[in-house]
Scaffold this motif. Structure first.
Motif, mmCIF file in Angstrom:
data_model
loop_
_atom_site.group_PDB
_atom_site.id
_atom_site.type_symbol
_atom_site.label_atom_id
_atom_site.label_comp_id
_atom_site.label_asym_id
_atom_site.label_seq_id
_atom_site.Cartn_x
_atom_site.Cartn_y
_atom_site.Cartn_z
ATOM 1 N N PHE A 143 0.840 -1.185 0.000
ATOM 2 C CA PHE A 143 0.000 0.000 0.000
ATOM 3 C C PHE A 143 0.881 1.242 0.000
ATOM 4 C CE2 PHE A 143 -2.560 -3.323 1.864
ATOM 5 C CZ PHE A 143 -3.771 -3.150 1.236
ATOM 6 N N GLY A 144 0.621 2.147 -0.910
ATOM 7 C CA GLY A 144 1.339 3.419 -0.945
ATOM 8 C C GLY A 144 0.733 4.388 0.054
ATOM 9 N N LEU A 145 1.565 4.977 0.860
ATOM 10 C CA LEU A 145 1.081 5.870 1.920
ATOM 11 C C LEU A 145 1.356 7.339 1.642
ATOM 12 C CD1 LEU A 145 2.194 3.780 5.023
ATOM 13 C CD2 LEU A 145 -0.036 3.799 3.882
ATOM 14 N N GLY A 146 2.069 7.631 0.554
ATOM 15 C CA GLY A 146 2.370 9.023 0.256
ATOM 16 C C GLY A 146 3.183 9.653 1.372
ATOM 17 N N LYS A 147 2.753 10.803 1.851
ATOM 18 C CA LYS A 147 3.474 11.514 2.913
ATOM 19 C C LYS A 147 3.043 11.097 4.311
ATOM 20 C CE LYS A 147 4.383 15.535 0.052
ATOM 21 N NZ LYS A 147 4.312 16.985 -0.066
ATOM 22 N N THR A 148 2.139 10.129 4.399
ATOM 23 C CA THR A 148 1.671 9.666 5.704
ATOM 24 C C THR A 148 2.822 9.058 6.482
ATOM 25 O OG1 THR A 148 -0.517 9.200 4.809
ATOM 26 C CG2 THR A 148 0.050 8.111 6.859
ATOM 27 N N SER A 149 2.967 9.440 7.744
ATOM 28 C CA SER A 149 4.068 8.933 8.562
ATOM 29 C C SER A 149 3.598 7.983 9.657
ATOM 30 C CB SER A 149 4.833 10.091 9.200
ATOM 31 O OG SER A 149 3.967 10.822 10.053
ATOM 32 N N GLN A 150 2.270 7.805 9.789
ATOM 33 C CA GLN A 150 1.738 6.934 10.833
ATOM 34 C C GLN A 150 0.358 6.448 10.427
ATOM 35 O OE1 GLN A 150 1.953 8.505 14.829
ATOM 36 N NE2 GLN A 150 0.132 7.387 15.442
ATOM 37 N N LEU A 151 0.035 5.217 10.786
ATOM 38 C CA LEU A 151 -1.293 4.655 10.538
ATOM 39 C C LEU A 151 -2.023 4.463 11.858
ATOM 40 C CD1 LEU A 151 -0.503 1.820 7.975
ATOM 41 C CD2 LEU A 151 -1.358 4.107 7.507
ATOM 42 N N ASP A 152 -3.330 4.621 11.824
ATOM 43 C CA ASP A 152 -4.126 4.343 13.021
ATOM 44 C C ASP A 152 -4.228 2.840 13.241
ATOM 45 O OD1 ASP A 152 -4.607 7.039 13.480
ATOM 46 O OD2 ASP A 152 -6.403 7.034 12.233
ATOM 47 N N ALA A 153 -4.505 2.096 12.148
ATOM 48 C CA ALA A 153 -4.676 0.650 12.277
ATOM 49 C C ALA A 153 -4.577 -0.021 10.913
ATOM 50 C CB ALA A 153 -6.025 0.324 12.906
ATOM 51 N N LEU A 154 -4.202 -1.289 10.968
ATOM 52 C CA LEU A 154 -4.232 -2.170 9.814
ATOM 53 C C LEU A 154 -5.256 -3.240 10.147
ATOM 54 C CD1 LEU A 154 -3.058 -3.532 7.216
ATOM 55 C CD2 LEU A 154 -1.437 -4.655 8.738
ATOM 56 N N VAL A 155 -6.300 -3.373 9.343
ATOM 57 C CA VAL A 155 -7.361 -4.336 9.621
ATOM 58 C C VAL A 155 -7.470 -5.294 8.448
ATOM 59 C CG1 VAL A 155 -9.813 -4.654 10.139
ATOM 60 C CG2 VAL A 155 -8.620 -2.624 10.976
ATOM 61 N N VAL A 156 -7.398 -6.596 8.751
ATOM 62 C CA VAL A 156 -7.567 -7.637 7.738
ATOM 63 C C VAL A 156 -8.865 -8.364 8.052
ATOM 64 C CG1 VAL A 156 -6.632 -9.762 6.767
ATOM 65 C CG2 VAL A 156 -5.084 -7.913 7.454
ATOM 66 N N THR A 157 -9.745 -8.455 7.053
ATOM 67 C CA THR A 157 -11.001 -9.186 7.204
ATOM 68 C C THR A 157 -10.926 -10.439 6.347
ATOM 69 O OG1 THR A 157 -12.198 -7.113 7.539
ATOM 70 C CG2 THR A 157 -13.511 -9.059 7.008
ATOM 71 N N TRP A 158 -11.074 -11.596 6.971
ATOM 72 C CA TRP A 158 -10.997 -12.889 6.290
ATOM 73 C C TRP A 158 -12.358 -13.254 5.710
ATOM 74 C CZ3 TRP A 158 -6.266 -14.924 5.656
ATOM 75 C CH2 TRP A 158 -5.249 -14.422 6.464
ATOM 76 N N PRO A 159 -12.395 -14.128 4.697
ATOM 77 C CA PRO A 159 -13.666 -14.487 4.053
ATOM 78 C C PRO A 159 -14.737 -14.990 5.018
ATOM 79 C CG PRO A 159 -11.860 -15.285 2.723
ATOM 80 C CD PRO A 159 -11.252 -14.748 4.004
ATOM 81 N N GLY A 160 -14.359 -15.686 6.090
ATOM 82 C CA GLY A 160 -15.350 -16.180 7.050
ATOM 83 C C GLY A 160 -15.861 -15.116 7.998
ATOM 84 N N GLY A 161 -15.316 -13.891 7.910
ATOM 85 C CA GLY A 161 -15.765 -12.801 8.760
ATOM 86 C C GLY A 161 -14.829 -12.461 9.904
ATOM 87 N N ALA A 162 -13.846 -13.329 10.191
ATOM 88 C CA ALA A 162 -12.880 -13.033 11.255
ATOM 89 C C ALA A 162 -12.033 -11.832 10.847
ATOM 90 C CB ALA A 162 -11.990 -14.246 11.507
ATOM 91 N N THR A 163 -11.622 -11.042 11.825
ATOM 92 C CA THR A 163 -10.773 -9.891 11.540
ATOM 93 C C THR A 163 -9.535 -9.923 12.419
ATOM 94 O OG1 THR A 163 -11.903 -8.474 13.136
ATOM 95 C CG2 THR A 163 -12.716 -8.402 10.868
ATOM 96 N N VAL A 164 -8.477 -9.337 11.903
ATOM 97 C CA VAL A 164 -7.231 -9.146 12.639
ATOM 98 C C VAL A 164 -6.911 -7.661 12.545
ATOM 99 C CG1 VAL A 164 -4.768 -9.656 12.720
ATOM 100 C CG2 VAL A 164 -6.382 -11.453 12.109
ATOM 101 N N GLU A 165 -6.644 -7.031 13.679
ATOM 102 C CA GLU A 165 -6.329 -5.600 13.686
ATOM 103 C C GLU A 165 -4.980 -5.377 14.358
ATOM 104 O OE1 GLU A 165 -8.033 -1.330 15.312
ATOM 105 O OE2 GLU A 165 -9.405 -3.002 15.055
ATOM 106 N N ILE A 166 -4.124 -4.611 13.691
ATOM 107 C CA ILE A 166 -2.849 -4.197 14.256
ATOM 108 C C ILE A 166 -2.951 -2.690 14.464
ATOM 109 C CG2 ILE A 166 -0.363 -4.049 13.916
ATOM 110 C CD1 ILE A 166 -0.612 -6.422 11.979
ATOM 111 N N GLU A 167 -2.917 -2.265 15.719
ATOM 112 C CA GLU A 167 -3.008 -0.836 16.017
ATOM 113 C C GLU A 167 -1.651 -0.178 15.812
ATOM 114 O OE1 GLU A 167 -4.847 0.153 19.706
ATOM 115 O OE2 GLU A 167 -6.394 -1.371 19.471
#
Length: 64
Positions: free
Chosen positions: A25-49
């Motif tokens: 993912f290209g972030l441009g000038k962004t220096s920090q993310l709030d969260a990375l969220v992955v949603t799996w096909p079965g509906g489970a999610t993984v979040e990295i703050e």
């Protein structure tokens, strides 16, 4: 705050070929993310703050 980016991982739809499991993912000038969220096909999610930028993150389906 800067928006949402979405990328789908596609596997098994090509004859004698595979798509990479890595998504970039290209972030441009962004220096920090709030969260990375992955949603799996079965509906489970993984979040990295506040994930670190400019590095890879391994994300696995959580065990039940």
């Amino acid at each position: 705050a800067g928006g949402v980016q979405v990328a789908h991982v596609v596997t098994g739809d090509s004859f004698q070929a595979q798509h990479p499991l890595i998504k970039l993912f290209g972030l441009g000038k962004t220096s920090q993310l709030d969260a990375l969220v992955v949603t799996w096909p079965g509906g489970a999610t993984v979040e990295i703050e506040k994930p670190a930028i400019n590095q890879y993150h391994d994300v696995a389906l959580p065990l039940p």
